[in-house]
Design an enzyme around this catalytic site. Structure first.
Site, PDB file in Angstrom:
ATOM      1  CD  GLU A 115      -2.843  -1.220   2.386  1.00  0.00           C
ATOM      2  OE1 GLU A 115      -2.709  -0.359   3.276  1.00  0.00           O
ATOM      3  OE2 GLU A 115      -3.703  -2.131   2.447  1.00  0.00           O
ATOM      4  CG  HIS A 243      -8.979   5.899   2.769  1.00  0.00           C
ATOM      5  ND1 HIS A 243      -8.988   5.714   1.402  1.00  0.00           N
ATOM      6  CD2 HIS A 243      -8.354   4.812   3.296  1.00  0.00           C
ATOM      7  CE1 HIS A 243      -8.396   4.559   1.120  1.00  0.00           C
ATOM      8  NE2 HIS A 243      -8.007   3.995   2.246  1.00  0.00           N
ATOM      9  NE  ARG A 291      -4.254   4.998   3.887  1.00  0.00           N
ATOM     10  CZ  ARG A 291      -4.828   4.174   4.736  1.00  0.00           C
ATOM     11  NH1 ARG A 291      -5.242   4.619   5.908  1.00  0.00           N
ATOM     12  NH2 ARG A 291      -4.984   2.903   4.438  1.00  0.00           N
ATOM     13  CG  HIS A 352      -9.518   6.280   6.911  1.00  0.00           C
ATOM     14  ND1 HIS A 352     -10.481   5.308   6.740  1.00  0.00           N
ATOM     15  CD2 HIS A 352      -8.321   5.618   7.020  1.00  0.00           C
ATOM     16  CE1 HIS A 352      -9.903   4.115   6.737  1.00  0.00           C
ATOM     17  NE2 HIS A 352      -8.599   4.272   6.921  1.00  0.00           N
ATOM     18  NE  ARG A 387      -4.106   4.759  10.266  1.00  0.00           N
ATOM     19  CZ  ARG A 387      -4.534   3.871   9.377  1.00  0.00           C
ATOM     20  NH1 ARG A 387      -3.847   2.758   9.152  1.00  0.00           N
ATOM     21  NH2 ARG A 387      -5.661   4.079   8.707  1.00  0.00           N
TER      22      ARG A 387
END
Length: 537
Positions: A115, A243, A291, A352, A387
């Site tokens: 990811e 997100h 992100r 998110h 994160r």
């Protein structure tokens, strides 16, 4: 009611902790409270997986640590990052031993995903419902534990401290102690007190503060708000992760369907309304940038083109593999008329994950004695300003274990005279209150809060927006406190009160941070400051 261990929240953090203390102390009582059904948690909706180093031939702890530090943009606690990454494999093995099933290749090796922000394939997953699978296995283990009691539909109102015994408690009061909680039992509509030796807060996130979120309706920041009211320390609330790719459905508010980052890890490409693959203009890592970068890029493209969404293009991907890896995403898209083999998926950012929260040390201690915090409601120092994808479930497991290890030494400590406090703690005083006459007072305030937070304290911020947001939050706070003082409590009123407090903390943290870093981007301070610091409230 009295219990040795009180766990508030039934996601991965709360359940792992409950199982560990119950197994270690078979003669002690463990109570788990959840305000909805036991499986309705943020954990349940975690699609992507668990980031953990389990292939030392191609991966290493050092690479995972470095990826986490880069994503955290200078604010991670490096010692905590090393703890979580290096202790992670043992914790993951424990949930596998409890029955969690991760996807495997025909060879028998685990299928590893990749990811945004990760340098290697290291994501363990169960199709696109990893969190749901973990939750299933943990709840089955909980049911088999004879000394664990699970109470559903119990809304925690407040943490009980010396304040409730008549003492003045302020932020500077040394040794604030937690004796348990007051709860609203929505099964019988009674307010009850629970006295506990140790209380664990695993109350999840706060995505419902925003108009659109990937979080379920229960994610209202209750733990953070309760600790702040109890004069505990809260940290880095300005870092709200959006997100990048929630499914866009015109006119829909509340919980949005998540399109996991793993889709981009498998080759999905973001395109704007003109069909252009735009991520290369924003970051050399393109669609697999962290992100915060991807969310800001999408926000920029939406504003530039005047649209409410962009597209995720999966048409070129192996469709058999897509259906196998992402069956729920495939079915959800099909249910609204989108065939991913033919149509691009409309996506837009949605609130998110909260990277800040209740400040803890490396053993999960909060600033309040006998009170631990774990999972998304906590701020351990792992995530810093942003994160890294799939680090959250790992953090919850590692810190649940560390809270357990510390609890073994704490529960029988000499100062632990919690049972004697039971008689001194007063019952809940509801005198002078009456049933609310109009629910519109609550529902309208909630809409206003979500509108303010989404429009003024979203992906991109500036000083004027933050000032306006604070003025409106102040008014909402004043109105809601008047309502709280005069009417009997309800879940809706309690959640609104908590969300207003969380909104205030996000705005306050964002106002104090005179720079742009990680998830906090202020157009009036577009550069990073030389002084790196955590904002503690």
């Amino acid at each position: 009611m009295q219990t040795d261990f009180l766990v508030i929240g039934s996601g991965i953090a709360g359940l792992v902790y409950a199982l560990k203390v119950a197994q270690h102390f078979p003669d002690k009582k463990v109570m788990v409270l959840t305000k909805a059904a036991a499986d309705e948690t943020n954990t349940k909706y975690a699609q992507g997986g668990v980031a953990v180093v389990n292939d030392l031939e191609n991966d290493s702890f050092e690479k995972h640590i470095e990826d986490t530090l880069i994503a955290g943009d200078g604010l991670c606690n490096k010692e905590v990052v090393e703890i979580v990454v290096k202790e992670g494999p043992a914790r993951v093995q424990e949930i596998i031993d409890w029955g969690t099933q991760f996807d495997k290749a025909p060879s028998g090796d685990y299928r590893l995903g990749k990811e945004g922000g990760h340098s290697e394939f290291r994501i363990l997953h169960h199709k696109d419902v990893t969190g749901k699978e973990i939750e299933r296995a943990l709840l089955e283990a909980i049911e088999a534990a004879p000394n664990i009691e699970m109470f559903n539909h119990c809304f925690v109102i407040d943490i009980i401290t010396q304040h409730h015994l008549g003492y003045l408690v302020t932020k500077s009061t040394p040794d604030i102690e937690c004796y348990g909680v007051y709860i609203l039992n929505t099964n019988n509509h009674r307010i009850e007190k629970i006295v506990a030796g140790i209380t664990m807060l695993a109350t999840g996130g706060n995505g419902q503060v925003y108009r659109t979120t990937t979080n379920p309706a229960i994610a209202t920041g209750d733990g953070v708000a309760m600790v702040y009211r109890a004069k505990g320390r809260i940290e880095n609330m300005e870092f709200i992760q959006f997100h990048p790719t929630a499914l866009y459905e015109a006119g829909k508010r509340g919980q949005a369907f998540l399109i996991t980052e793993a889709v981009r890890g498998d080759g999905g490409i973001l395109r704007n309304v003109h069909g252009e693959a735009f991520m290369e203009r924003y970051d050399p890592r393109k669609d697999l940038a962290p992100r915060d970068i991807v969310a800001r890029a999408i926000d920029s493209e939406m504003k530039r083109t005047g649209t409410e969404h962009v597209y995720l293009d999966c048409r070129h991907m192996d469709q058999h593999k897509f259906k196998e890896h992402f069956p729920n995403i495939y079915e959800k898209c099909l249910s609204i008329g989108i065939d991913v083999a033919v149509n691009m998926i409309p996506v837009a950012p949605a609130a998110h994950y909260s990277c800040g929260g209740i400040k803890t040390d490396e053993w999960g201690h909060t600033s309040i004695r006998n009170l631990y915090a774990c999972g998304e409601c906590s701020s351990t120092g792992l995530h810093g300003a942003n994160r890294l994808a799939s680090n959250s479930l790992l953090e919850a497991m590692v810190f649940a274990h560390r809270c357990f290890v510390d609890s073994v030494n704490t529960i029988d400590a000499p100062y632990h005279h919690w049972q004697g406090a039971f008689e001194d703690i007063p019952d809940w005083n509801a005198s002078g209150t009456s049933d609310p006459k109009e629910m519109i007072l609550i529902t309208q305030s909630l809409k206003e809060l979500q509108q303010v937070m989404s429009d003024y304290v979203g992906i991109v911020r500036n000083n004027v927006r933050l000032q306006r947001a604070m003025k409106r939050i102040d008014l909402l706070f004043e109105e809601t406190e008047d309502l709280y003082e005069s009417t009997s409590v309800s879940p809706q009123l309690l959640e609104l009160r908590n969300m207003i407090t969380v909104g205030y903390l996000i705005i306050k943290g964002a106002s104090f941070r005179k720079e742009s870093r990680g998830l906090h981007y202020n157009t009036d301070f577009p550069e990073k400051s030389v002084l790196i610091q955590n904002i503690v409230l």
